[in-house]
Motif scaffolding. Structure first.
Motif, PDB file in Angstrom:
ATOM      1  N   ALA A 274       0.829  -1.204   0.000  1.00  0.00           N
ATOM      2  CA  ALA A 274       0.000   0.000   0.000  1.00  0.00           C
ATOM      3  C   ALA A 274       0.862   1.251   0.000  1.00  0.00           C
ATOM      4  O   ALA A 274       0.487   2.285   0.572  1.00  0.00           O
ATOM      5  N   GLY A 275       2.019   1.158  -0.662  1.00  0.00           N
ATOM      6  CA  GLY A 275       2.935   2.285  -0.692  1.00  0.00           C
ATOM      7  C   GLY A 275       2.794   3.132  -1.934  1.00  0.00           C
ATOM      8  O   GLY A 275       1.888   2.937  -2.760  1.00  0.00           O
ATOM      9  N   SER A 276       3.733   4.036  -2.104  1.00  0.00           N
ATOM     10  CA  SER A 276       3.653   5.032  -3.178  1.00  0.00           C
ATOM     11  C   SER A 276       3.818   4.440  -4.562  1.00  0.00           C
ATOM     12  O   SER A 276       3.459   5.073  -5.560  1.00  0.00           O
TER      13      SER A 276
ATOM     14  N   CYS B  57       5.068  -0.079   1.146  1.00  0.00           N
ATOM     15  CA  CYS B  57       4.484  -0.118   2.491  1.00  0.00           C
ATOM     16  C   CYS B  57       3.772   1.191   2.813  1.00  0.00           C
ATOM     17  O   CYS B  57       4.264   2.281   2.503  1.00  0.00           O
ATOM     18  N   SER B  58       2.641   1.067   3.473  1.00  0.00           N
ATOM     19  CA  SER B  58       1.866   2.245   3.867  1.00  0.00           C
ATOM     20  C   SER B  58       2.562   3.003   4.990  1.00  0.00           C
ATOM     21  O   SER B  58       3.418   2.464   5.693  1.00  0.00           O
ATOM     22  N   ASP B  59       2.150   4.241   5.158  1.00  0.00           N
ATOM     23  CA  ASP B  59       2.676   5.025   6.277  1.00  0.00           C
ATOM     24  C   ASP B  59       2.338   4.367   7.608  1.00  0.00           C
ATOM     25  O   ASP B  59       3.160   4.352   8.537  1.00  0.00           O
ATOM     26  N   GLU B  60       1.146   3.823   7.715  1.00  0.00           N
ATOM     27  CA  GLU B  60       0.726   3.195   8.970  1.00  0.00           C
ATOM     28  C   GLU B  60       1.654   2.036   9.335  1.00  0.00           C
ATOM     29  O   GLU B  60       2.073   1.902  10.489  1.00  0.00           O
TER      30      GLU B  60
ATOM     31  N   THR C  27      -2.838  -4.075   6.468  1.00  0.00           N
ATOM     32  CA  THR C  27      -1.878  -3.437   7.359  1.00  0.00           C
ATOM     33  C   THR C  27      -1.889  -4.053   8.753  1.00  0.00           C
ATOM     34  O   THR C  27      -0.826  -4.295   9.353  1.00  0.00           O
TER      35      THR C  27
END
Length: 470
Positions: free
Chosen positions: A163-165, A213-216, A179
């Protein structure tokens, strides 16, 4: 008449023409020695003094040799892909999504065991005694192989939430987690390593990073590492493309964005960081994060390390930094000596400054710097009384060592790991006469060749040369 003091028993004495300690005073002993009792260094000094103070059960006497601390590989994947098989022409993001991730996703537990044994044997052969694995699968098959090798390691479970950029295009369904599940997997990784209970193997909180990877998840990993006093590992700011993606999405560069969201702390290890600016350097230094520089990977994947790297600035800022070699198709070798050479020389050319990185700094990056970056410097990284006896003995009877006037210069500018003759980890000899005392190396090579061919068949790649094979 004063009676002479009896010599103290110890297990092993190593003598050599040069003993490079990398201790606090950076002492080098000419005609030096190291005394070892059990797994621990008892004393380091002049050979005559050590011989007067100690009597040993065994000796390694190498009057022409160079002895130094075991080297540290700050970034070495055990999740592997066949060496020399990656299609030419791809940069970082293309190589990951076209070849590396599909290879990783095809591995079974028995494959991971083979790769772990082969990789640790190769690292030891080149004088490495500690490494960081930035996230692996089938960890239950990997941990026994590391323990068998005798090496020290930081290791955790490969984790991402995709779920990253960079989006999901080209990413395999392999280990795809939301997540919350990804965070639980990170916690599970720490628990598995601790339950395995090996004194030389410490847990890490390992997320892929590099736009996946997501911020979370990134923030959760940093917090978990801090709470558990482990190490949060991720690939970050690995290319200009990654920087451009995150600038477009977040309005900030990758490292600066990590700082903004609270994902940098003294328990964070950033791998690669080949594309930085001054604010990125300040963010790393101010938060106490550490770095693994992987120069041969940067060159092979055209990351722009000479154009966008800030290695002299990171060093000047006091950032704990080590060196790594990455995976098979990123460096195609696991030799920290070669990494030291690139760490010394590339910044000089990039800045047209012969003092950009000194030979001494390069050797420190390959030893104590790496131990600090991996939070292992309490036991290794230098030859000092009370530390673990992780020792490398170089055979200097070869062209890359001769003539020998300044061993630091030889190490930084010309020596390769092929001149490593003997390696001890915790006082145990794991390499002698350039041969493993642990593994059947011929069998290892056969096993890894067979495994490579199986994985390449799964992902549909036949790695023939571009030139005609008749």
């Amino acid at each position: 008449m004063t009676q002479a003091k009896a010599a103290t028993p110890c297990d092993t004495i190593i003598t050599a023409g040069w003993v490079i300690t990398v201790d606090a005073r950076r002492r080098i002993f000419r005609d030096g020695a190291v005394a070892i009792t059990g797994s621990t260094i008892t004393a380091v000094g002049k050979a005559a003094d050590i011989d007067a103070r100690f009597t040993a059960g065994s000796r390694i006497d190498r009057p022409g040799a160079v002895v130094m601390p075991g080297m540290v590989n700050g970034h070495r994947h055990l999740l592997c892909c066949a060496k020399g098989a990656m299609p030419e022409g791809g940069g970082t993001l293309e190589a990951l999504r076209r070849f590396i991730y599909p290879s990783f996703s095809s591995l079974e537990p028995e494959d991971m065991a083979v790769y772990a044994r082969h990789a640790t044997a190769e690292m030891i052969r080149n004088g490495t005694t500690l490494f960081e694995e930035p996230g692996c699968d089938h960890i239950d098959a990997v941990l026994p192989a590391i323990a068998e090798s005798g090496m020290r390691a930081r290791i955790g479970l490969w984790t991402w939430d995709q779920a990253g950029s960079g989006g999901t295009a080209g990413l395999p369904a392999w280990l795809k987690l939301d997540t919350g599940a990804a965070i639980r997997r990170l916690e599970e990784g720490i628990e598995i390593v601790r339950k395995f209970g090996h004194e030389r193997i410490r847990p890490a909180v390992t997320i892929e990073g590099v736009t996946t990877c997501s911020d979370e998840l990134t923030v959760a990993a940093a917090k978990l590492a801090e709470e558990s006093e482990t190490l949060a590992v991720q690939h970050k700011s690995t290319s200009q493309r990654e920087v451009e993606l995150e600038l477009k999405l977040f309005g900030e560069r990758p490292v600066r964005h990590c700082a903004t969201i609270g994902a940098l702390n003294p328990y964070t290890l950033l791998n690669h960081v080949t594309s930085l600016d001054g604010e990125d350097v300040a963010a790393i230094a101010d938060t106490g994060a550490t770095v693994s520089q992987n120069p041969s990977t940067a060159l092979k994947l055209a990351k722009g390390t000479t154009a966008f790297g800030k290695w002299p600035e990171l060093i000047a800022a006091g950032v704990p930094m080590g060196l790594g070699t990455d995976a098979e198709n990123c460096s195609n070798h696991q030799d920290i000596c070669r990494a030291m050479q690139l760490a010394a020389l590339l910044p000089r050319d990039a800045r047209q400054d012969p003092n950009a990185v000194s030979a001494e700094t390069a050797v420190e990056l390959g030893t104590l710097g790496g131990a600090r970056a991996l939070r292992f410097d309490d036991v290794t990284g230098s030859l000092e009384e009370g530390k673990e006896a992780d020792v490398v003995v170089f055979d200097t009877d070869d062209y890359d060592w001769r003539p020998l006037h300044n061993p630091i210069a030889n190490l930084a500018y010309g020596v390769t790991g092929h001149s490593v003759d003997t390696v001890l980890i915790g006082g145990r000899i794991v390499l002698s006469g350039k041969k493993s005392t642990v593994f059947d190396e011929e069998q290892l090579r056969a096993d890894v060749e067979r495994t490579d061919r199986k994985i390449l068949a799964k992902i549909g790649i036949d790695p023939l040369p571009a030139w005609p094979v008749l």
